[in-house]
Enzyme design. Structure first.
Site, PDB file in Angstrom:
ATOM      1  N   HIS A 325      -4.446   8.249  13.831  1.00  0.00           N
ATOM      2  CA  HIS A 325      -3.938   7.479  14.967  1.00  0.00           C
ATOM      3  C   HIS A 325      -4.954   7.343  16.088  1.00  0.00           C
ATOM      4  O   HIS A 325      -4.847   6.402  16.887  1.00  0.00           O
ATOM      5  CB  HIS A 325      -2.657   8.119  15.510  1.00  0.00           C
ATOM      6  CG  HIS A 325      -1.448   7.838  14.681  1.00  0.00           C
ATOM      7  ND1 HIS A 325      -1.139   8.545  13.539  1.00  0.00           N
ATOM      8  CD2 HIS A 325      -0.466   6.915  14.824  1.00  0.00           C
ATOM      9  CE1 HIS A 325      -0.024   8.063  13.019  1.00  0.00           C
ATOM     10  NE2 HIS A 325       0.402   7.083  13.762  1.00  0.00           N
ATOM     11  N   GLY A 326      -5.894   8.228  16.195  1.00  0.00           N
ATOM     12  CA  GLY A 326      -6.866   8.086  17.264  1.00  0.00           C
ATOM     13  C   GLY A 326      -7.886   9.208  17.261  1.00  0.00           C
ATOM     14  O   GLY A 326      -7.622  10.318  16.795  1.00  0.00           O
TER      15      GLY A 326
END
Length: 471
Positions: A325-326
Site C-alpha cells: 500500500h505504500g
C-alpha cells in the site's frame, strides 16, 4: 484523468459512442485500447512506456513458458517476468524508501552517508497493473491457464481503463475471454451501469470529499494532539472516507465496464459488517486479498505445513500486503496489525470453533471488529508513527488537556454518515445490491438515482484523485 471530472465525462461519452457504432469487433477493441492509453496518458504520457514494457515482456514470457519443454527454461522465463515487474515496482515505488532506510542504518553505525537526490515520480496505478500482469505469467507457469492467443486481447486486458489505475485487480482468465466475442451492453446493463457509476461518484464526491475528508485532515494533518472526541471522530471520518473513496472508485469502474458490455468482479461486500478479520478480508479489497492468498500465502505454505508455518505465512503475507500500500513503515504496521488479528482469530477458532453466536452476540462481535479496524486505520492514515501515537493516546483518553479541533458541524456530519454506513452495511450483510434493486419499486430507484446525481452535480467535485491512486 479521474472519474470525478468533466474531462472523464466527455471521454466516456465518446468511448460509448464509438463502441456503439457498427465497426468490426477488432476495430472496437483497438478503439478501447487507444482510449485506455489516452486515459492513462492524461497523468504522465511517458509512463505509457512502462505499460508497453510490461505488456510485451509478460506476453513473450508466457508464450515461452508454454513452449518450453524442460523445467529450468520455464522457471527462467517466469522469473524474467516476475523480476521485471517487481523491479519496476521496486524502483519507482520503494527506491527512495530503501535509500532513506539505508542512510538511517548507516547513521546508527557512525557512517554519514549522503546519497544523491532520488526524485522519482510514482507512476499512477503501478501496483495494480504489475499485479495484474504478473498473475498472467504465474498462471501460465502454474498451468492454471493457457497463453492468450492474441496480443491485442492481452494488451487490452492490461490497459482496460476502468480497472487500470486502481483495480479491481483483474485476472486474465476473468477478462480476456470476454474479448473473444463482440460485446455490447443491453439497455438494462446500460441503465444499471450508469446507476453504479452515479452511486460510486456519490460515494467519492459527496461523502468522501464533501463531508469526511475535512474532519480527517483536521485531526491527522494538525500539529495539535487530539483529545478523545476529536481522535475518535477523526478516525471514524477516515474509516468512512477510505471506504467511500475506494469502494466509490471500484463501483464506478464496474459500472463503466458494464456500460461497455463487460463484467468485472466485486471488490467490496459491505466490509464494516464483518465479524472477524477473515470475514473482513472476504469483504474488503477482495481482489487484492484473493491475489495475496493465491500468489503469496499459499506458495509460502498456507495452512498445509503445520501451525507455526501457517502463522508465519499469515504474518508475512499481511506485512507485505501492508508494504504494497505504500513505502512507509506505518503501512507495514497496519499490515502487521491485520496479520496479528488474523492469527489471534485463527487461534481462537481452533479452541472455540463450535461457538455459534446469537443475533446480539453477532452484533457485538461486529462492533468489536469495527473497533479494531479503526485502530489499524490510525496507522494507515497517519504520516508518521509520532502522529499515530498522538491519535491513539487521544482515542484512549491520555490527552486530557487537548484543545478541541473539530467543530460541532463536523462531529454531526461524521456521526450521521459513518453511523449510516455501518447500519447500511449491517442491514446488507447477507444481501447483494442486485437483489435489493430487484425488489425495489422503479419509482423509488429513479428518485434515489436522481438525488444522487443532483448531489454530485451541486458538489461539483474538485477533481481530487482517489486515495488509492498513490498505491
Amino acid at each position: 484523468m479521474v472519474f470525478n471530472s468533466l474531462t472523464f465525462a466527455v471521454f466516456f461519452a465518446i468511448v460509448l459512442l464509438l463502441h456503439s457504432l457498427p465497426f468490426s469487433w477488432r476495430v472496437k477493441k483497438v478503439n478501447l485500447l487507444v482510449a485506455s492509453y489516452l486515459f492513462y496518458a492524461a497523468w504522465n504520457p511517458p509512463f505509457i512506456i512502462l505499460l508497453w514494457i510490461s505488456t510485451v515482456v509478460d506476453w513473450w514470457a508466457a508464450n515461452r513458458i508454454a513452449q518450453a519443454s524442460n523445467p529450468w527454461r520455464r522457471r527462467a522465463w517466469m522469473l524474467t517476468s516476475v523480476c521485471l515487474n517487481l523491479g519496476m515496482l521496486g524502483w519507482f515505488k520503494y527506491g527512495e524508501f530503501l535509500l532513506a532506510n539505508f542512510q538511517a542504518l548507516a547513521a546508527t553505525v557512525g557512517i554519514d552517508y549522503q546519497p544523491p537526490a532520488f526524485d522519482i515520480v510514482l507512476p499512477v496505478g503501478i501496483s495494480f497493473y504489475t499485479f495484474a500482469t504478473m498473475s498472467y505469467t504465474l498462471d501460465v507457469y502454474l498451468r492454471r491457464a493457457e497463453p492468450t492467443p492474441r496480443m491485442l486481447d492481452f494488451a487490452l486486458f492490461v490497459t482496460f481503463f476502468p480497472h487500470l489505475v486502481a483495480g479491481p485487480i483483474m485476472r486474465p482468465t476473468e477478462l480476456v475471454p470476454q474479448f473473444e466475442q463482440p460485446r455490447r451492453a443491453s439497455m438494462d446493463q446500460l441503465r444499471f451501469g450508469l446507476a453504479l457509476m452515479t452511486l460510486g461518484l456519490f460515494q467519492k464526491v459527496v461523502l468522501a470529499d464533501g463531508f469526511l475528508a475535512a474532519p480527517a485532515e483536521q485531526v491527522y494533518d494538525n500539529t495539535m494532539a487530539p483529545g478523545a472526541l476529536d481522535a475518535w471522530f477523526g478516525t471514524l471520518a477516515f474509516s468512512g472516507q477510505i471506504f467511500c473513496d475506494f469502494a466509490g472508485y471500484s463501483t464506478t469502474a464496474i459500472g463503466a465496464a458494464m456500460c461497455l458490455g463487460f463484467a468485472m468482479p466485486d471488490n467490496f461486500r459491505f466490509p464494516y459488517a464483518a465479524v472477524g478479520f477473515s470475514d473482513f478480508w472476504r469483504r474488503w479489497h477482495i481482489t487484492l486479498s484473493s491475489w495475496l492468498r493465491d500468489y503469496l500465502y499459499i506458495p509460502l505454505g498456507g495452512n498445509r505445513k503445520g501451525e507455526a508455518r501457517t502463522y508465519a505465512s499469515l504474518m508475512t503475507t499481511m506485512l507485505l500486503g501492508g508494504l504494497w500500500h505504500g513505502a512507509n513503515w506505518t503501512f507495514v504496521a497496519w499490515g502487521g496489525l491485520h496479520g496479528l488479528y488474523l492469527s489471534v482469530e485463527r487461534w481462537l477458532r481452533s479452541r472455540f470453533g463450535g461457538y455459534a453466536p446469537g443475533p446480539l452476540a453477532l452484533l457485538g462481535l461486529g462492533l468489536f471488529t469495527y473497533f479494531l479496524t479503526n485502530i489499524t486505520w490510525v496507522f494507515f492514515r497517519a504520516a508518521t508513527f509520532t502522529k499515530a501515537w498522538e491519535v491513539l493516546r487521544g482515542m484512549f483518553g491520555f490527552s486530557v488537556d487537548a484543545k478541541p479541533i473539530l467543530a460541532g458541524v463536523h462531529l454531526l456530519a461524521v456521526g450521521v454518515i459513518v453511523g449510516g454506513i455501518f447500519i447500511t452495511h449491517w442491514l446488507m450483510r447477507r444481501r447483494t445490491l442486485e437483489s435489493v434493486v430487484a425488489r425495489t419499486p422503479p419509482l423509488v430507484l429513479t428518485i434515489a438515482w436522481a438525488l444522487m446525481a443532483f448531489a454530485v452535480l451541486i458538489e461539483q467535485g474538485t477533481g481530487n484523485a482517489f486515495i488509492y491512486f498513490q498505491f
